[in-house]
Motif scaffolding. Sequence first.
Motif, PDB file in Angstrom:
ATOM      1  N   THR A 127       0.610  -1.196  -0.292  1.00  0.00           N
ATOM      2  CA  THR A 127      -0.280  -0.016   0.117  1.00  0.00           C
ATOM      3  C   THR A 127       0.486   0.720  -0.091  1.00  0.00           C
ATOM      4  OG1 THR A 127       0.009   0.309   2.606  1.00  0.00           O
ATOM      5  CG2 THR A 127      -1.534  -0.949   1.665  1.00  0.00           C
ATOM      6  N   ALA A 128      -0.114   2.398  -0.441  1.00  0.00           N
ATOM      7  CA  ALA A 128       0.888   3.800  -0.067  1.00  0.00           C
ATOM      8  C   ALA A 128       1.868   3.972   1.348  1.00  0.00           C
ATOM      9  CB  ALA A 128      -0.310   4.974  -0.617  1.00  0.00           C
ATOM     10  N   ALA A 129       0.973   2.834   1.886  1.00  0.00           N
ATOM     11  CA  ALA A 129       1.498   3.555   3.605  1.00  0.00           C
ATOM     12  C   ALA A 129       3.639   3.278   3.832  1.00  0.00           C
ATOM     13  CB  ALA A 129       0.570   2.987   4.205  1.00  0.00           C
ATOM     14  N   HIS A 130       3.463   1.579   3.045  1.00  0.00           N
ATOM     15  CA  HIS A 130       4.417   1.538   2.824  1.00  0.00           C
ATOM     16  C   HIS A 130       5.933   1.296   2.002  1.00  0.00           C
ATOM     17  CE1 HIS A 130       1.950  -1.969   3.954  1.00  0.00           C
ATOM     18  NE2 HIS A 130       2.577  -2.381   4.505  1.00  0.00           N
ATOM     19  N   VAL A 131       5.140   2.958   0.728  1.00  0.00           N
ATOM     20  CA  VAL A 131       6.303   3.403   0.193  1.00  0.00           C
ATOM     21  C   VAL A 131       7.613   4.558   0.843  1.00  0.00           C
ATOM     22  CG1 VAL A 131       5.776   4.206  -1.970  1.00  0.00           C
ATOM     23  CG2 VAL A 131       4.386   3.186  -1.568  1.00  0.00           C
ATOM     24  N   PRO A 132       7.137   4.743   1.112  1.00  0.00           N
ATOM     25  CA  PRO A 132       8.862   5.460   2.037  1.00  0.00           C
ATOM     26  C   PRO A 132       9.246   5.025   2.538  1.00  0.00           C
ATOM     27  CG  PRO A 132       6.359   6.949   2.830  1.00  0.00           C
ATOM     28  CD  PRO A 132       6.102   5.724   2.189  1.00  0.00           C
ATOM     29  N   LYS A 133       8.495   3.684   3.109  1.00  0.00           N
ATOM     30  CA  LYS A 133       9.971   2.831   3.457  1.00  0.00           C
ATOM     31  C   LYS A 133      10.096   1.733   2.399  1.00  0.00           C
ATOM     32  CE  LYS A 133      11.530  -0.710   7.354  1.00  0.00           C
ATOM     33  NZ  LYS A 133      11.384  -1.360   8.749  1.00  0.00           N
ATOM     34  N   TYR A 134       9.884   1.293   1.577  1.00  0.00           N
ATOM     35  CA  TYR A 134      10.112   0.618   0.850  1.00  0.00           C
ATOM     36  C   TYR A 134      11.444   1.459  -0.298  1.00  0.00           C
ATOM     37  CZ  TYR A 134       9.892  -1.983  -4.028  1.00  0.00           C
ATOM     38  OH  TYR A 134      10.664  -3.399  -4.560  1.00  0.00           O
ATOM     39  N   HIS A 135      11.237   3.218  -0.454  1.00  0.00           N
ATOM     40  CA  HIS A 135      11.388   4.218  -1.287  1.00  0.00           C
ATOM     41  C   HIS A 135      12.672   4.198  -0.481  1.00  0.00           C
ATOM     42  CE1 HIS A 135      12.991   7.360  -3.689  1.00  0.00           C
ATOM     43  NE2 HIS A 135      13.509   8.429  -2.479  1.00  0.00           N
ATOM     44  N   GLU A 136      13.289   4.017   0.973  1.00  0.00           N
ATOM     45  CA  GLU A 136      14.271   4.384   1.447  1.00  0.00           C
ATOM     46  C   GLU A 136      15.501   3.164   1.286  1.00  0.00           C
ATOM     47  OE1 GLU A 136      15.290   3.758   6.759  1.00  0.00           O
ATOM     48  OE2 GLU A 136      13.546   5.242   6.026  1.00  0.00           O
ATOM     49  N   GLU A 145       8.206   5.947  -6.540  1.00  0.00           N
ATOM     50  CA  GLU A 145       7.832   4.863  -6.086  1.00  0.00           C
ATOM     51  C   GLU A 145       6.772   5.149  -6.270  1.00  0.00           C
ATOM     52  OE1 GLU A 145      10.271   2.299  -5.707  1.00  0.00           O
ATOM     53  OE2 GLU A 145      11.761   3.202  -4.954  1.00  0.00           O
ATOM     54  N   PHE A 146       5.973   5.860  -5.789  1.00  0.00           N
ATOM     55  CA  PHE A 146       4.669   6.311  -5.115  1.00  0.00           C
ATOM     56  C   PHE A 146       3.590   5.575  -6.625  1.00  0.00           C
ATOM     57  CE2 PHE A 146       5.344   8.473  -1.858  1.00  0.00           C
ATOM     58  CZ  PHE A 146       3.911   7.594  -0.102  1.00  0.00           C
ATOM     59  N   GLN A 147       4.054   6.235  -7.995  1.00  0.00           N
ATOM     60  CA  GLN A 147       3.578   5.613  -9.142  1.00  0.00           C
ATOM     61  C   GLN A 147       3.154   4.537  -9.915  1.00  0.00           C
ATOM     62  OE1 GLN A 147       5.457   8.882 -12.144  1.00  0.00           O
ATOM     63  NE2 GLN A 147       4.278  10.118 -10.861  1.00  0.00           N
ATOM     64  N   MET A 148       5.164   3.978  -9.226  1.00  0.00           N
ATOM     65  CA  MET A 148       5.060   2.769  -9.275  1.00  0.00           C
ATOM     66  C   MET A 148       4.214   1.300  -8.368  1.00  0.00           C
ATOM     67  SD  MET A 148       7.204   0.144 -10.774  1.00  0.00           S
ATOM     68  CE  MET A 148       8.866   0.717 -11.038  1.00  0.00           C
ATOM     69  N   GLN A 149       4.208   1.444  -7.042  1.00  0.00           N
ATOM     70  CA  GLN A 149       3.403   1.014  -6.584  1.00  0.00           C
ATOM     71  C   GLN A 149       2.222   0.829  -6.944  1.00  0.00           C
ATOM     72  OE1 GLN A 149       0.502   2.602  -4.228  1.00  0.00           O
ATOM     73  NE2 GLN A 149      -0.089   0.833  -3.129  1.00  0.00           N
ATOM     74  N   ARG A 150       0.930   2.387  -7.198  1.00  0.00           N
ATOM     75  CA  ARG A 150      -0.012   2.702  -7.835  1.00  0.00           C
ATOM     76  C   ARG A 150       0.437   1.344  -8.845  1.00  0.00           C
ATOM     77  NH1 ARG A 150      -0.111   7.568  -5.758  1.00  0.00           N
ATOM     78  NH2 ARG A 150       1.151   8.727  -7.672  1.00  0.00           N
ATOM     79  N   SER A 151       0.654   1.665 -10.131  1.00  0.00           N
ATOM     80  CA  SER A 151       0.948   0.506 -11.280  1.00  0.00           C
ATOM     81  C   SER A 151       0.967  -1.258 -10.995  1.00  0.00           C
ATOM     82  CB  SER A 151       1.557   1.134 -12.472  1.00  0.00           C
ATOM     83  OG  SER A 151       2.960   0.538 -11.342  1.00  0.00           O
ATOM     84  N   TRP A 152       1.451  -1.238  -9.733  1.00  0.00           N
ATOM     85  CA  TRP A 152       2.222  -2.482  -9.107  1.00  0.00           C
ATOM     86  C   TRP A 152       0.315  -2.925  -9.019  1.00  0.00           C
ATOM     87  CZ3 TRP A 152       7.003  -3.403  -6.501  1.00  0.00           C
ATOM     88  CH2 TRP A 152       8.027  -3.119  -7.114  1.00  0.00           C
TER      89      TRP A 152
END
Length: 196
Positions: A18-27, A48-55
């Motif tokens: 989910t979007a909530a995971h993106v900041p840590k994933y990006h880190e 990274e947020f765009q990638m999460q949405r597309s996935w």
Amino acid sequence: MGMEASLEGERVMLVPYTAAHVPKYHEWMQDPALLEATGSEPLSLDQEFQMQRSWTLDPLKQTFIILDKEMVDGKHVRGDPHVEAMIGDVNIYMNDLDDPQMAEIEIMIAEPKSRGKGLGKESVLMMMAFAIKNFGIHTFRAKIGESNRASLHLFQKLGFVESSHSEIFKEVTLELVVTKAKLEELQYLLGDVNHE
């Protein structure tokens, strides 16, 4: 079934990315060693947020964030992203137009303290069982950089065999055909996995 599914194993939980995971994933993806091991390019946080949405929207992809159950604060609540317990991700891509029941599988244990504990193995087995049950997958393929000894060892231990080796890309392709015996083994190993 798709992205809403969560799976709970003995030591890990697989939850939707989910979007909530993106900041840590990006880190995580700022680490040059992880970028090399995963064959990834560095992205901006927006990318990274765009990638999460597309996935999330792609019916040919299934991505789960791996949570270490020992690191979950309090009790697991469905829908809570439990960012504090994130240790990596596991993905399948069903992008072989000639064989829609073939899935490429990837695993990343991004947290160094979580490596070498069998959490990746459990996550891969859970993802394989999920893919067989929900998508009818009969062959799994893993493409791994030849220098990524830990991943090569993990997949070989699970019964994957080398099908090709690219000197140009310095990559090994491993495959596992889901035989009746392998299916029974997965069902036995994952008899206690809870699907939410």
